[in-house]
Scaffold this motif. Structure first.
Motif, mmCIF file in Angstrom:
data_model
loop_
_atom_site.group_PDB
_atom_site.id
_atom_site.type_symbol
_atom_site.label_atom_id
_atom_site.label_comp_id
_atom_site.label_asym_id
_atom_site.label_seq_id
_atom_site.Cartn_x
_atom_site.Cartn_y
_atom_site.Cartn_z
ATOM 1 N N GLN A 460 0.830 -1.166 -0.105
ATOM 2 C CA GLN A 460 0.284 0.073 0.091
ATOM 3 C C GLN A 460 0.895 1.388 0.021
ATOM 4 O O GLN A 460 0.635 2.352 -0.589
ATOM 5 C CB GLN A 460 -0.720 -0.074 1.199
ATOM 6 C CG GLN A 460 -2.228 -0.814 0.834
ATOM 7 C CD GLN A 460 -2.819 -1.163 2.329
ATOM 8 O OE1 GLN A 460 -2.431 -1.078 3.140
ATOM 9 N NE2 GLN A 460 -3.941 -1.885 2.112
ATOM 10 N N TRP A 461 2.156 1.296 0.620
ATOM 11 C CA TRP A 461 2.721 2.183 0.764
ATOM 12 C C TRP A 461 3.587 2.470 -0.695
ATOM 13 O O TRP A 461 3.358 3.745 -0.982
ATOM 14 C CB TRP A 461 4.038 2.059 1.775
ATOM 15 C CG TRP A 461 4.574 3.350 2.096
ATOM 16 C CD1 TRP A 461 4.391 4.612 1.595
ATOM 17 C CD2 TRP A 461 5.983 3.436 3.264
ATOM 18 N NE1 TRP A 461 5.308 5.552 2.390
ATOM 19 C CE2 TRP A 461 6.223 4.555 3.315
ATOM 20 C CE3 TRP A 461 6.424 2.575 3.973
ATOM 21 C CZ2 TRP A 461 7.146 5.184 3.981
ATOM 22 C CZ3 TRP A 461 7.609 3.008 4.646
ATOM 23 C CH2 TRP A 461 7.941 4.293 4.875
ATOM 24 N N GLN A 467 1.544 7.006 -6.711
ATOM 25 C CA GLN A 467 0.931 8.090 -6.832
ATOM 26 C C GLN A 467 1.598 9.212 -6.822
ATOM 27 O O GLN A 467 1.196 10.527 -7.530
ATOM 28 C CB GLN A 467 -0.288 7.911 -5.984
ATOM 29 C CG GLN A 467 -1.150 6.955 -6.079
ATOM 30 C CD GLN A 467 -2.516 6.946 -5.139
ATOM 31 O OE1 GLN A 467 -2.897 7.886 -4.736
ATOM 32 N NE2 GLN A 467 -2.875 5.714 -4.639
ATOM 33 N N VAL A 468 2.501 9.497 -6.036
ATOM 34 C CA VAL A 468 3.158 10.695 -5.841
ATOM 35 C C VAL A 468 3.896 11.024 -7.177
ATOM 36 O O VAL A 468 3.985 12.219 -7.528
ATOM 37 C CB VAL A 468 4.359 10.621 -4.618
ATOM 38 C CG1 VAL A 468 5.315 11.942 -4.729
ATOM 39 C CG2 VAL A 468 3.452 10.556 -3.192
ATOM 40 N N ALA A 606 4.441 10.398 1.033
ATOM 41 C CA ALA A 606 3.250 9.739 0.515
ATOM 42 C C ALA A 606 2.690 9.444 1.952
ATOM 43 O O ALA A 606 1.503 9.055 1.966
ATOM 44 C CB ALA A 606 3.635 8.527 -0.144
ATOM 45 N N ALA A 607 3.400 8.941 2.895
ATOM 46 C CA ALA A 607 2.914 8.466 4.377
ATOM 47 C C ALA A 607 2.518 9.328 5.063
ATOM 48 O O ALA A 607 1.485 9.541 5.668
ATOM 49 C CB ALA A 607 4.205 7.659 4.812
ATOM 50 N N GLN A 612 -2.034 17.207 -1.235
ATOM 51 C CA GLN A 612 -1.891 18.755 -1.763
ATOM 52 C C GLN A 612 -0.340 19.050 -1.402
ATOM 53 O O GLN A 612 -0.219 20.477 -1.722
ATOM 54 C CB GLN A 612 -2.818 19.571 -1.194
ATOM 55 C CG GLN A 612 -3.185 19.940 0.350
ATOM 56 C CD GLN A 612 -4.211 19.059 0.757
ATOM 57 O OE1 GLN A 612 -4.367 17.794 0.304
ATOM 58 N NE2 GLN A 612 -4.579 19.216 1.888
ATOM 59 N N HIS A 613 0.141 18.239 -0.437
ATOM 60 C CA HIS A 613 1.481 18.823 0.171
ATOM 61 C C HIS A 613 2.802 17.662 -0.467
ATOM 62 O O HIS A 613 3.725 17.684 0.142
ATOM 63 C CB HIS A 613 1.599 18.569 1.709
ATOM 64 C CG HIS A 613 0.593 19.859 2.108
ATOM 65 N ND1 HIS A 613 0.040 19.709 3.464
ATOM 66 C CD2 HIS A 613 0.573 21.196 1.619
ATOM 67 C CE1 HIS A 613 -0.588 21.155 3.507
ATOM 68 N NE2 HIS A 613 -0.272 21.716 2.554
ATOM 69 N N TRP A 614 2.349 17.153 -1.516
ATOM 70 C CA TRP A 614 3.340 15.951 -2.073
ATOM 71 C C TRP A 614 4.020 16.881 -3.173
ATOM 72 O O TRP A 614 3.790 17.776 -3.398
ATOM 73 C CB TRP A 614 2.532 15.205 -2.905
ATOM 74 C CG TRP A 614 2.060 14.202 -2.058
ATOM 75 C CD1 TRP A 614 1.909 13.872 -0.701
ATOM 76 C CD2 TRP A 614 1.056 12.978 -2.494
ATOM 77 N NE1 TRP A 614 1.430 12.709 -0.378
ATOM 78 C CE2 TRP A 614 0.753 12.151 -1.389
ATOM 79 C CE3 TRP A 614 0.654 12.600 -3.930
ATOM 80 C CZ2 TRP A 614 -0.120 11.214 -1.287
ATOM 81 C CZ3 TRP A 614 -0.447 11.476 -3.753
ATOM 82 C CH2 TRP A 614 -0.681 10.558 -2.885
#
Length: 960
Positions: A460-461, A467-468, A606-607, A612-614
């Motif tokens: 999942q991580w 995704q990032v 990501a974790a 919005q802060h990626w």
RNA sequence: GCGGAGGUCGCCAAGCAUGGUCAAAGGCGUAAGACUGAGGCUCUUAUCCCGCAGGGGUUCGUGGGUUCAAAUCCCACCCUCCGCACCA
């Protein structure tokens, strides 16, 4: 002091006095936050740092000029072991090392003595580093600076790890490392005398059983070959021991017993004996329950794994050779009391089908290569070749139980796991090659227990990390797949260790968060550190709740502020700073950090943070070479940042680096080139300075139009390149291409008095300012500007300023010159007179008609001709048109469609006027008299009847 | 071994995604000339080969292929560099 140095110091001071690069939140402006991985402070900054950071600075300055509120913070990494190691080497009086510090790093002797304190050493290099960063002109906001051992920063890291643990990303487990038994610590590559790059590898141990239940754990990397066993080899002259290993009785080499103790096993040695004691005995294969003999093999190395080896002569060249050697020596049978019939009856057992070989690949290969015996060096070669082949294309045969028909590549790991599950196999780590510690001790593999890991295996991580990357810009784009594969490949990462500087793990006594694991989201800390420093916020006030509020917006601010003993206003201010600046808009580093730091950065964002802060963008660049070689202190080609700036000046250093390479290519630092660049900048200073003084006239000719039009193209090219962090392309255009344009203009024009030229130079300085800020500030001030060019408005491409007529006319001049040159070259003469004949009007009509046709589609000659015949205007020339048409079509294939479009817009050029205008220039160029006629003129001077050859955009030429 | 990036005219290096505008930008080096007391600076011109007329020939790691057309697309091969973990 040199002029360059004076200019640099002047502007560095003015920027500082004006607090030009101190960035505070400003809701009325868009922001850009850029960053660079903080350097590790066990040595001085070098030109490699400078290269990577110059890219960041160029981007930061560019964005600042575009009107963005730009934040570029900088800090220093002190976490880890090497700083301690370095300090210890000084304390120990390591002469070679001390000499490097003095000669390469330039550490004065008084300072050197104090390096016995590692923190002093770090502080020394940090101070040096800050000085160097300022001197090269990086536009840093120093109010946000910190080091990783500062308590306030450590509070931040504690918060980070508490959160990671709560989210289940931190796990506990065991981990094999290369270990020095004397130092009692892991031995990394840097700590090794020999054996760099060697890593622990797991052997599978097959637990063959003697009749009395004792176990012979035979080691292999190829557990699948268990189905082809014919015997076990023990070295008769080597000492083996019988030992109690986790409640079983194992027989292994003496060395192996010691190694096993380090690998989480209870080992008690009971007795020792030579290998010969067991020769001739029989054992059972636990998988098949078949019995095989133990035979003498002198090639068996007790230092490798267990010192117990099983023989697969069909597929292992060494085994076949040893068997063949033995079978040839009846005297050995006698010596060991072996039954000769039994030994001679041993035949290879084929279990793997592999392309290009028959039943017994090892036998075939040994025969083919003519290998003499087990001591033949070619045996090793044969082994490597066959193992590789069998691994890639081998299939297991019918005699391999449930694995029959499977490919080796696929089944290998599963097979080992299965065997372990059945209790017939076990594992053991060992090193393929010897590793010797700096302290001269032979290293072994140790399994560390209770290690803390960041669980990058978590699917999942990984998914979040992908995704990032999906929403991230990566420069160059080609690095994106690399990031994705790294994300997939990363496994558990041991994130804590017991020695070195760093933040203690909040929950684990004696553990310190490891260097690469404490530098993943610290960019967020920059956003608030100026506030922390200004308000003297104490570590105690930086509670988990405070960080939760600032970074995640969690909790009730009144309560949080109260318990942390902070004012609500301050807490809110920090929250606002974070929200304003974060996420970062660019992080740039060398490509070596892709598989670790940059990927960790992605994982941790990501974790811990919402989308919005990626991160917005990551830049990756090559590794700096020096004079064609990797830069190393030991190679004597180490160039410090401070030294480079002192020697070549800041602007030349920056530009020399950036001109080296872009993308992931490795730039090469060549001192000669930098020196040359320095001279170029000296010359540019007076070149541009003269223009600034003299450009006062209102000239507005085609040449000024041409120059201004060219400039639009340069503006566009530099801007586009910088947006994508193509710093080399951008600088190339900003420096050389633009300079060449201006030089061309000056040659054509003959003076530098036009105001338009002055305007172009102002734009030029702006394009150059992100790269050579000191020089540009100096020249900018000479234009009478009182503000800084560092915050001047970036030029914007203006299509309205592009005069295609002027551009095409200039193209025509250069084309005519190229043609003339070509003729002169072929004739090998210096001309006394050159005559140009320009094309008649009707030819232009024909030419332009064909240009239009080629733009809209395919051109058919007969259709064209029909149109010309139909048009009465062409009637008088129709005979001449026929041969002209194919010639024009051919000429037009060499012209770009955008130029053709321009031609149709421009219509007819008055070539005669143009060339007459350029006559003086051409006269100087060719050192010959120039005459220009139109072919339609009555009786022009035309001794060789060249005039008829005149074409639009290609005047006829006569040379004598 | 696994993964990533690359191999372009003396060197560095653009171009390759969207094949023709590519003998292929730019910088360095080299040569000639200018400037200068002198120049290690700067400026100009030239720089694959052939050609007494604007043309032709052979080039973009190697070998094939697709196409009217390939540095650019496809296939195979050779070579170089980088990362592979507890270490920054």
């Amino acid at each position: 002091m040199s002029l360059t140095k004076q200019i640099e110091q002047k502007w560095q001071k003015r920027w500082e006095d004006a607090k030009l690069f101190e960035a505070d939140p400003d809701p009325s402006r868009q922001k850009k936050m850029v960053s660079f991985p903080f350097p590790y402070m066990n040595g001085p900054l070098h030109v490699g740092h400078a290269f990577t950071a110059s890219r960041v600075d160029a981007y930061a300055r560019f964005k600042r000029m575009q009107g963005f509120n730009v934040l570029w913070p900088w800090s220093w990494h002190w976490t880890g072991q090497p700083l301690l190691g370095a300090s210890q080497r000084v304390a120990r009086g390591d002469e070679a090392y001390i000499r490097v510090l003095c000669e390469v790093d330039g550490v004065p002797e008084v300072e050197l003595k104090k390096f016995v304190d590692p923190l002093y050493m770090a502080q020394y290099y940090t101070n040096e580093g800050r000085f160097a960063v300022k001197s090269i002109g990086f536009s840093v906001d120093w109010r946000r600076e910190f080091t990783t051992v500062m308590p306030v920063f450590q509070k931040f890291i504690e918060w980070q790890y508490k959160n990671l643990k709560e989210k289940g990303y931190v796990t506990r487990g065991t981990h094999p490392v290369v270990w020095c038994p004397k130092d009692k610590s892991p031995t990394g590559d840097h700590d090794r005398q020999s054996g760099e790059g060697v890593t622990p590898e797991e052997y599978t141990l097959i637990k063959y059983r003697l009749d009395d239940g004792k176990i012979l754990p035979a080691a292999t990397f190829r557990p699948e070959t268990v189905y082809g066993i014919t015997n076990i080899w023990l070295n008769p002259d080597v000492t083996y021991v019988e030992a109690d290993v986790d409640n079983e009785t194992w027989i292994v080499s003496q060395q192996a017993a010691e190694k096993l103790k380090e690998q989480q096993r209870q080992v008690t040695v009971k007795c020792a004996f030579l290998g010969r004691a067991l020769i001739g005995k029989f054992f059972t294969n636990p998988l098949t329950n078949l019995k095989f003999p133990i035979l003498p093999g002198w090639f068996v190395d007790p230092k490798t794994a267990t010192g117990v080896v099983y023989s697969v002569p069909a597929h292992a060249p060494y085994d076949y050779l040893a068997l063949r050697d033995l079978q040839k020596k009846p005297e050995v049978f006698v010596q060991f009391g072996l039954d000769s019939a039994m030994v001679l009856a041993i035949k290879p057992v084929s279990i793997i089908k592999v392309d290009g070989f028959g039943e017994y690949p090892a036998v075939e290969l040994v025969e083919k290569m003519g290998i003499v015996d087990q001591n033949d060096s070619k045996a090793n070669e044969a082994t490597n070749e066959l193992y590789k082949k069998e691994f890639h294309s081998g299939l297991l045969k019918a005699n391999c139980g449930i694995y029959a028909g499977q490919s080796i590549r696929k089944v290998k790991d599963a097979l080992s796991t299965d065997f372990k599950g059945l209790g017939v196999a076990d594992g053991m780590y060992d090193l393929k090659e010897a590793v010797v510690c700096r302290c001269m001790t032979q290293c072994v593999v140790k399994i560390l227990s209770d290690q803390w890991f960041l669980n990058y295996s978590d699917p999942q991580w990984k998914d979040l990390a992908h995704q990032v990357i999906t929403q991230l810009n990566i420069y160059p784009d080609s690095a994106k797949p690399w990031f994705n594969t790294v994300i997939d490949w990363l496994r558990e990462w041991a994130c804590a260790r017991t020695t070195g500087f760093g933040t203690p793990l909040p929950w684990g006594k004696g553990w310190i968060i490891e260097t690469l694991s404490d530098s993943t989201i610290y960019m967020a800390f920059y956003t608030i550190n100026a506030q922390i420093k200004r308000n003297n916020i104490q570590p105690d006030s930086l509670t988990f709740e405070v960080f939760d509020y600032i970074f995640l917006g969690k909790g009730d601010k009144i309560l949080v502020a109260k318990t942390a003993n902070l004012s609500i206003e301050l807490l809110d201010e920090m929250r606002r700073e974070f929200l304003y600046w974060y996420p970062f808009d660019l992080r740039n580093s060398a490509k070596e950090l892709v598989p670790n730091h940059l990927s960790f950065c992605i994982f941790h964002h990501a974790a811990l943070f919402p989308p919005q802060h990626w991160p917005k963008a990551i830049g990756v660049n090559g590794m700096l070479m020096v004079e064609g070689q990797g830069m190393h202190k030991s190679k004597g080609n180490f160039v410090t940042l401070k030294g480079a700036v002192e020697k070549y000046g800041a602007d030349a250093t920056r530009c020399g680096l950036l001109l080296g390479a872009e993308g992931m290519d490795d730039p090469d630092w060549r001192a000669d080139n930098i020196v040359d660049l320095k001279f170029k900048f000296d010359s540019l200073l007076s070149f541009a300075g003269n223009i600034i003084v003299s450009a006062k006239q209102d000239d507005d000719t085609a040449l000024e139009h041409w120059l201004v039009s060219q400039m639009q193209q340069r503006i566009s090219d530099v801007t586009t390149a910088l947006e994508e962090l193509k710093t080399r392309t951008a600088l190339q255009n900003a420096l050389f291409e633009t300079w060449n344009d201006i030089k061309w203009y000056l040659q054509r024009k003959g003076n530098s008095e036009a105001k338009a030229l002055g305007e172009v130079v102002r734009d030029w300085l702006k394009l150059l300012a992100p790269f050579a800020p000191f020089l540009c500030e100096e020249l900018w001030s000479q234009t009478g500007e009182t503000g800084f060019i560092s915050i001047a408005k970036w030029p914007i491409y203006d299509a309205g300023k592009v005069d295609v007529m002027a551009l095409e006319q200039e193209n025509l001049v250069t084309d005519v010159m190229a043609d003339t040159n070509n003729i002169l070259k072929a004739m090998k003469i210096s001309p006394s007179r050159i005559v140009y004949y320009t094309a008649a009007y009707w030819k232009w009509r024909v030419y332009l008609k064909i240009v239009e046709k080629t733009l809209t589609g395919e051109v058919k000659i007969n259709e064209l001709m029909r149109e010309f015949v139909a048009d009465t205007a062409f009637k008088p020339h129709i005979k001449d048109i026929a041969p002209l048409v194919p010639r024009i079509i051919k000429a037009l294939t060499k012209i770009s469609s955008s130029r053709k479009t321009n031609m149709t817009k421009i219509n007819v050029i008055d070539e005669k006027a143009l060339l007459i205008n350029a006559a003086k220039f051409l006269k100087d160029r060719f050192n010959a008299d120039i005459a220009v006629y139109s072919e339609s003129e009555a009786q022009p001077f035309d001794p060789k009847h060249r005039a008829v050859m005149a074409m639009p955009y290609q005047p006829a030429i006569y040379v004598e």
